[in-house]
Design an enzyme around this catalytic site. Structure first.
Site, short mmCIF file in Angstrom:
data_model
loop_
_atom_site.label_atom_id
_atom_site.label_comp_id
_atom_site.label_asym_id
_atom_site.label_seq_id
_atom_site.Cartn_x
_atom_site.Cartn_y
_atom_site.Cartn_z
N GLY A 145 4.27 7.10 -1.85
CA GLY A 145 5.68 6.74 -2.01
C GLY A 145 6.66 7.41 -1.10
O GLY A 145 7.88 7.19 -1.22
N CYS B 170 0.86 -1.19 0.00
CA CYS B 170 0.00 0.00 0.00
C CYS B 170 0.90 1.23 0.00
O CYS B 170 0.80 2.10 0.87
CB CYS B 170 -0.95 0.00 1.19
SG CYS B 170 -1.89 -1.53 1.39
N LYS C 5 7.33 6.99 2.14
CA LYS C 5 8.06 6.07 3.02
C LYS C 5 9.03 5.20 2.21
O LYS C 5 10.15 4.94 2.66
CB LYS C 5 7.07 5.21 3.81
CG LYS C 5 6.19 6.01 4.77
CD LYS C 5 5.27 5.09 5.56
CE LYS C 5 4.32 5.88 6.44
NZ LYS C 5 3.31 6.63 5.65
N ASP D 151 0.84 -1.16 -4.88
CA ASP D 151 -0.39 -0.44 -4.56
C ASP D 151 -1.47 -0.90 -5.52
O ASP D 151 -1.18 -1.22 -6.68
CB ASP D 151 -0.19 1.07 -4.65
CG ASP D 151 -1.27 1.83 -3.88
OD1 ASP D 151 -1.04 2.15 -2.70
OD2 ASP D 151 -2.34 2.08 -4.45
N CYS E 232 -2.33 5.76 10.02
CA CYS E 232 -2.45 7.15 10.46
C CYS E 232 -3.81 7.31 11.16
O CYS E 232 -4.58 8.21 10.84
CB CYS E 232 -2.28 8.14 9.32
SG CYS E 232 -3.35 7.84 7.89
#
Length: 400
Positions: free
Chosen positions: A224, A220, A226, A244, A342
């Site tokens: 991009g 996932c 990370k 993804d 998050c």
């Protein structure tokens, strides 16, 4: 290039849109007190909400806010008198209306009631601060590409351009700006010296602890950030594969890596069905940035409060569980999987990891010892606004 005036207009319009989303539940409550019956015309309702937001929260002179909002209704002449009357009635009764709003929880906190209940249930002590932070504007945080330039040197480059910033102590690549600026004003942005990324998201790379020769999977992966940080942090990787499900979002990964002059294997595929894209070679590290409610980044995306529904949480929890179970066989023995969201809800975070560990006898938790966030029995939770960060959750799992 946009003119100075058009740039100001764009910033003003953006501030209006974000502001109305941020305080929608309060503004909507007040509007309902000013109307005899609900307003069915969505355009005019939105316009009045914009006017109310200017009168309550912006440094716009009241007469200008009223007159400009009325003028904006010119394509629907029938509504001009209504818009004018509602806004002027608000000005006359502002104190009473604001006091009324303060007595109704959803209006007082400017959150949907279901979300108020969920946050208070999970975090009774932290809830008041979480509601406050969700309604604040977030800081702009940069990730310095330490493979290209030191943080100290880049800080000096910012200072030379009159851009003030401070280092984030617990994250060696992070700089927090005193005030947001357009990315085209950032020195070296086009050359890949720096990216925009919240400090909480930057913690993923160091938690993954990638070593030379490792094969890494970023699940996932879009947009991009990370993946790029992992590549910047460890240039001696054997390979990084980013997956993804959305082809258009994967294009953003490609664009970001191209700007940073980084390379990775990019695959469009369903993380819950790796048999369709996995080559059979195991990974020493897996980052699962799980699809989640995104309730930890409401301050950056205030429309989440309008779009997210209570029933979404259980659906997301089920999807997270499916992806975790599907991806786990791809991890090599002794390898580490980093689970990230998050979100600030326990259902998506520590409860998810607790259930996973109970169902997988070859999985153990690796404790995260850090000076940021709050240690939980499973993983570590960052509350929105804590150390100026977005709300985030991390858990590290090792395959025995």
């Amino acid at each position: 290039m946009p003119t100075v005036e058009s740039a100001k207009d764009k910033a003003f319009i953006q501030a209006l849109c974000y502001g109305v989303c941020r305080y929608y539940h309060r503004l909507d409550f007040i509007l309902n007190q000013l109307l005899d019956k609900p307003l069915k015309d969505v355009d005019i309702k939105s316009l009045i909400l914009i006017g109310l937001y200017q009168l309550q929260f912006m440094r716009v002179k009241s007469h200008a806010a009223v007159s400009e909002t009325v003028a904006a209704a010119r394509k629907k002449p029938w509504a001009k008198a209504l818009v004018n009357a509602v806004l002027r009635n608000y000005l006359r009764e502002q104190d009473r209306l604001e006091q009324q709003a303060d007595q109704e929880p959803s209006a007082a906190l400017s959150h949907p009631r279901w979300l108020i209940d969920r946050i208070q249930q999970d975090w009774p002590q932290q809830a008041p601060q979480l509601f406050l932070e969700n309604n604040r504007q977030p800081p702009m945080v940069l990730r310095v590409n330490l493979a290209r330039i030191s943080r100290e040197r880049y800080l000096n480059q910012l200072a030379e351009r009159g851009i003030s910033a401070v280092p984030v102590d617990f994250c060696p690549s992070a700089l927090m700006l005193d005030s947001p600026v357009p990315v085209d004003l950032l020195p070296g942005f086009d050359q890949g010296q720096v990216s925009v990324q919240d400090a909480a998201a930057q913690l993923a790379a160091q938690l993954l602890d990638v070593q030379p020769g490792h094969r890494v999977l970023d699940v996932c992966a879009a947009p991009g950030g990370k993946a790029a940080h992992i590549l910047e942090s460890q240039p001696q990787l054997k390979e990084l594969v980013a997956v993804d499900i959305d082809a258009s979002r994967m294009q953003r990964v490609s664009d970001n890596l191209q700007r940073l002059k980084l390379e990775a294997g990019l695959l469009v595929g369903d993380a819950a069905n790796p048999e369709a894209w996995w080559d059979g070679q195991s990974f020493e590290r897996i980052l699962l940035d799980a699809p989640c409610s995104a309730l930890g980044v409401i301050r950056r995306h205030p429309d989440i409060k309008l779009l997210r529904r209570a029933e979404d949480i259980a659906q997301l929890q089920s999807l997270q569980k499916n992806i975790l179970g599907a991806i786990w066989p791809l991890l090599a023995p002794g390898g580490i999987l980093l689970y990230a969201t998050c979100s600030v809800l326990k259902q998506e975070n520590e409860q998810q990891i607790e259930a996973f560990l109970a169902e997988h006898i070859d999985a153990s938790q690796l404790l995260i010892e850090a000076g940021w966030g709050s240690a939980r029995e499973f993983g570590r939770q960052i509350f929105t606004g804590e150390s100026a960060m977005d709300g985030f959750y991390y858990a590290r799992i090792i395959k025995r």
